[in-house]
Motif scaffolding. Structure first.
Motif, PDB file in Angstrom:
ATOM      1  N   UNK A   1      56.512  35.886  38.205  1.00 56.14           N
ATOM      2  CA  UNK A   1      57.317  36.906  37.536  1.00 56.14           C
ATOM      3  C   UNK A   1      57.170  38.261  38.237  1.00 56.14           C
ATOM      4  N   UNK A   2      55.935  38.646  38.547  1.00 48.31           N
ATOM      5  CA  UNK A   2      55.693  39.923  39.222  1.00 48.31           C
ATOM      6  C   UNK A   2      56.323  39.948  40.616  1.00 48.31           C
ATOM      7  N   UNK A   3      56.276  38.845  41.335  1.00 45.82           N
ATOM      8  CA  UNK A   3      56.888  38.778  42.664  1.00 45.82           C
ATOM      9  C   UNK A   3      58.398  38.992  42.565  1.00 45.82           C
ATOM     10  N   UNK A   4      59.018  38.356  41.573  1.00 46.46           N
ATOM     11  CA  UNK A   4      60.462  38.530  41.372  1.00 46.46           C
ATOM     12  C   UNK A   4      60.768  39.986  41.017  1.00 46.46           C
TER      13      UNK A   4
ATOM     14  N   UNK B   1      45.469  29.004  33.797  1.00 52.51           N
ATOM     15  CA  UNK B   1      45.842  28.996  35.212  1.00 52.51           C
ATOM     16  C   UNK B   1      47.364  28.968  35.362  1.00 52.51           C
ATOM     17  N   UNK B   2      48.023  28.169  34.539  1.00 51.75           N
ATOM     18  CA  UNK B   2      49.492  28.128  34.580  1.00 51.75           C
ATOM     19  C   UNK B   2      50.055  29.496  34.201  1.00 51.75           C
ATOM     20  N   UNK B   3      49.453  30.135  33.219  1.00 50.76           N
ATOM     21  CA  UNK B   3      49.893  31.476  32.806  1.00 50.76           C
ATOM     22  C   UNK B   3      49.737  32.489  33.935  1.00 50.76           C
ATOM     23  N   UNK B   4      48.622  32.401  34.668  1.00 49.79           N
ATOM     24  CA  UNK B   4      48.393  33.318  35.789  1.00 49.79           C
ATOM     25  C   UNK B   4      49.440  33.090  36.873  1.00 49.79           C
ATOM     26  N   UNK B   5      49.701  31.820  37.206  1.00 52.66           N
ATOM     27  CA  UNK B   5      50.705  31.499  38.226  1.00 52.66           C
ATOM     28  C   UNK B   5      52.088  31.992  37.772  1.00 52.66           C
ATOM     29  N   UNK B   6      52.432  31.761  36.522  1.00 52.10           N
ATOM     30  CA  UNK B   6      53.731  32.211  36.003  1.00 52.10           C
ATOM     31  C   UNK B   6      53.834  33.735  36.063  1.00 52.10           C
TER      32      UNK B   6
END
Length: 157
Positions: free
Chosen positions: A24-27, A15-20
């Protein structure tokens, strides 16, 4: 640690990996959007510069021409462009020369309209400069039989 605890830990790390990854994709999307906007601004600036260079070149050539320059002075002194009857007070040869000049002018303005349709001409310039100038020149083009042109894609025109 039991298999259940390892499974829960794996889900938490996932879940942390998905959020990260989403952050990253948003940036990356934001940076890409900014880059595209900057590229668009550069393309617009280059388009304006090329158009300005072309118009300046055409005007300088007309001003220094032994035929077009004096003809423009003559017509202007007779009321051109607001008085299209000034075209009736020039010779047939002068009218032919002036018609060629106006074909070049009309092509220039038609190109600018195409750029507006494609989003490369700023709406403020279109409203405050382009439309004013074309409306001023339209009676001259009609008097010279230079009809036609690019079809409008909208009704604001």
């Amino acid at each position: 640690m039991s298999i259940m605890e390892l499974g829960a830990l794996g889900e938490f790390v996932g879940a942390i990996g998905v959020v990260a990854t989403l952050i990253y994709l948003a940036v990356q999307i934001r940076q890409n959007t900014q880059s595209m906007n900057e590229s668009r601004k550069l393309a617009l600036a280059q388009t304006y510069q090329m158009r300005a260079d072309a118009l300046q070149s055409m005007l300088v050539q007309a001003a220094t021409s032994q035929t077009v320059g004096p003809l423009l002075v003559k017509l202007t002194s007779q009321g051109y462009p607001t008085d299209v009857t000034s075209l009736e007070r020039i010779t047939t040869e002068e009218r032919g020369i002036f018609k060629q000049w106006q074909i070049a002018q009309k092509t220039h303005w038609d190109n600018m309209f195409y750029q507006y349709q494609q989003g490369f001409l700023d709406p403020e310039y279109y409203e405050n400069e382009f439309k004013v100038r074309v409306k001023r020149l339209a009676p001259t083009w009609a008097a010279l039989g230079l009809g036609g042109g690019r079809a409008r894609q909208n009704d604001d025109g």
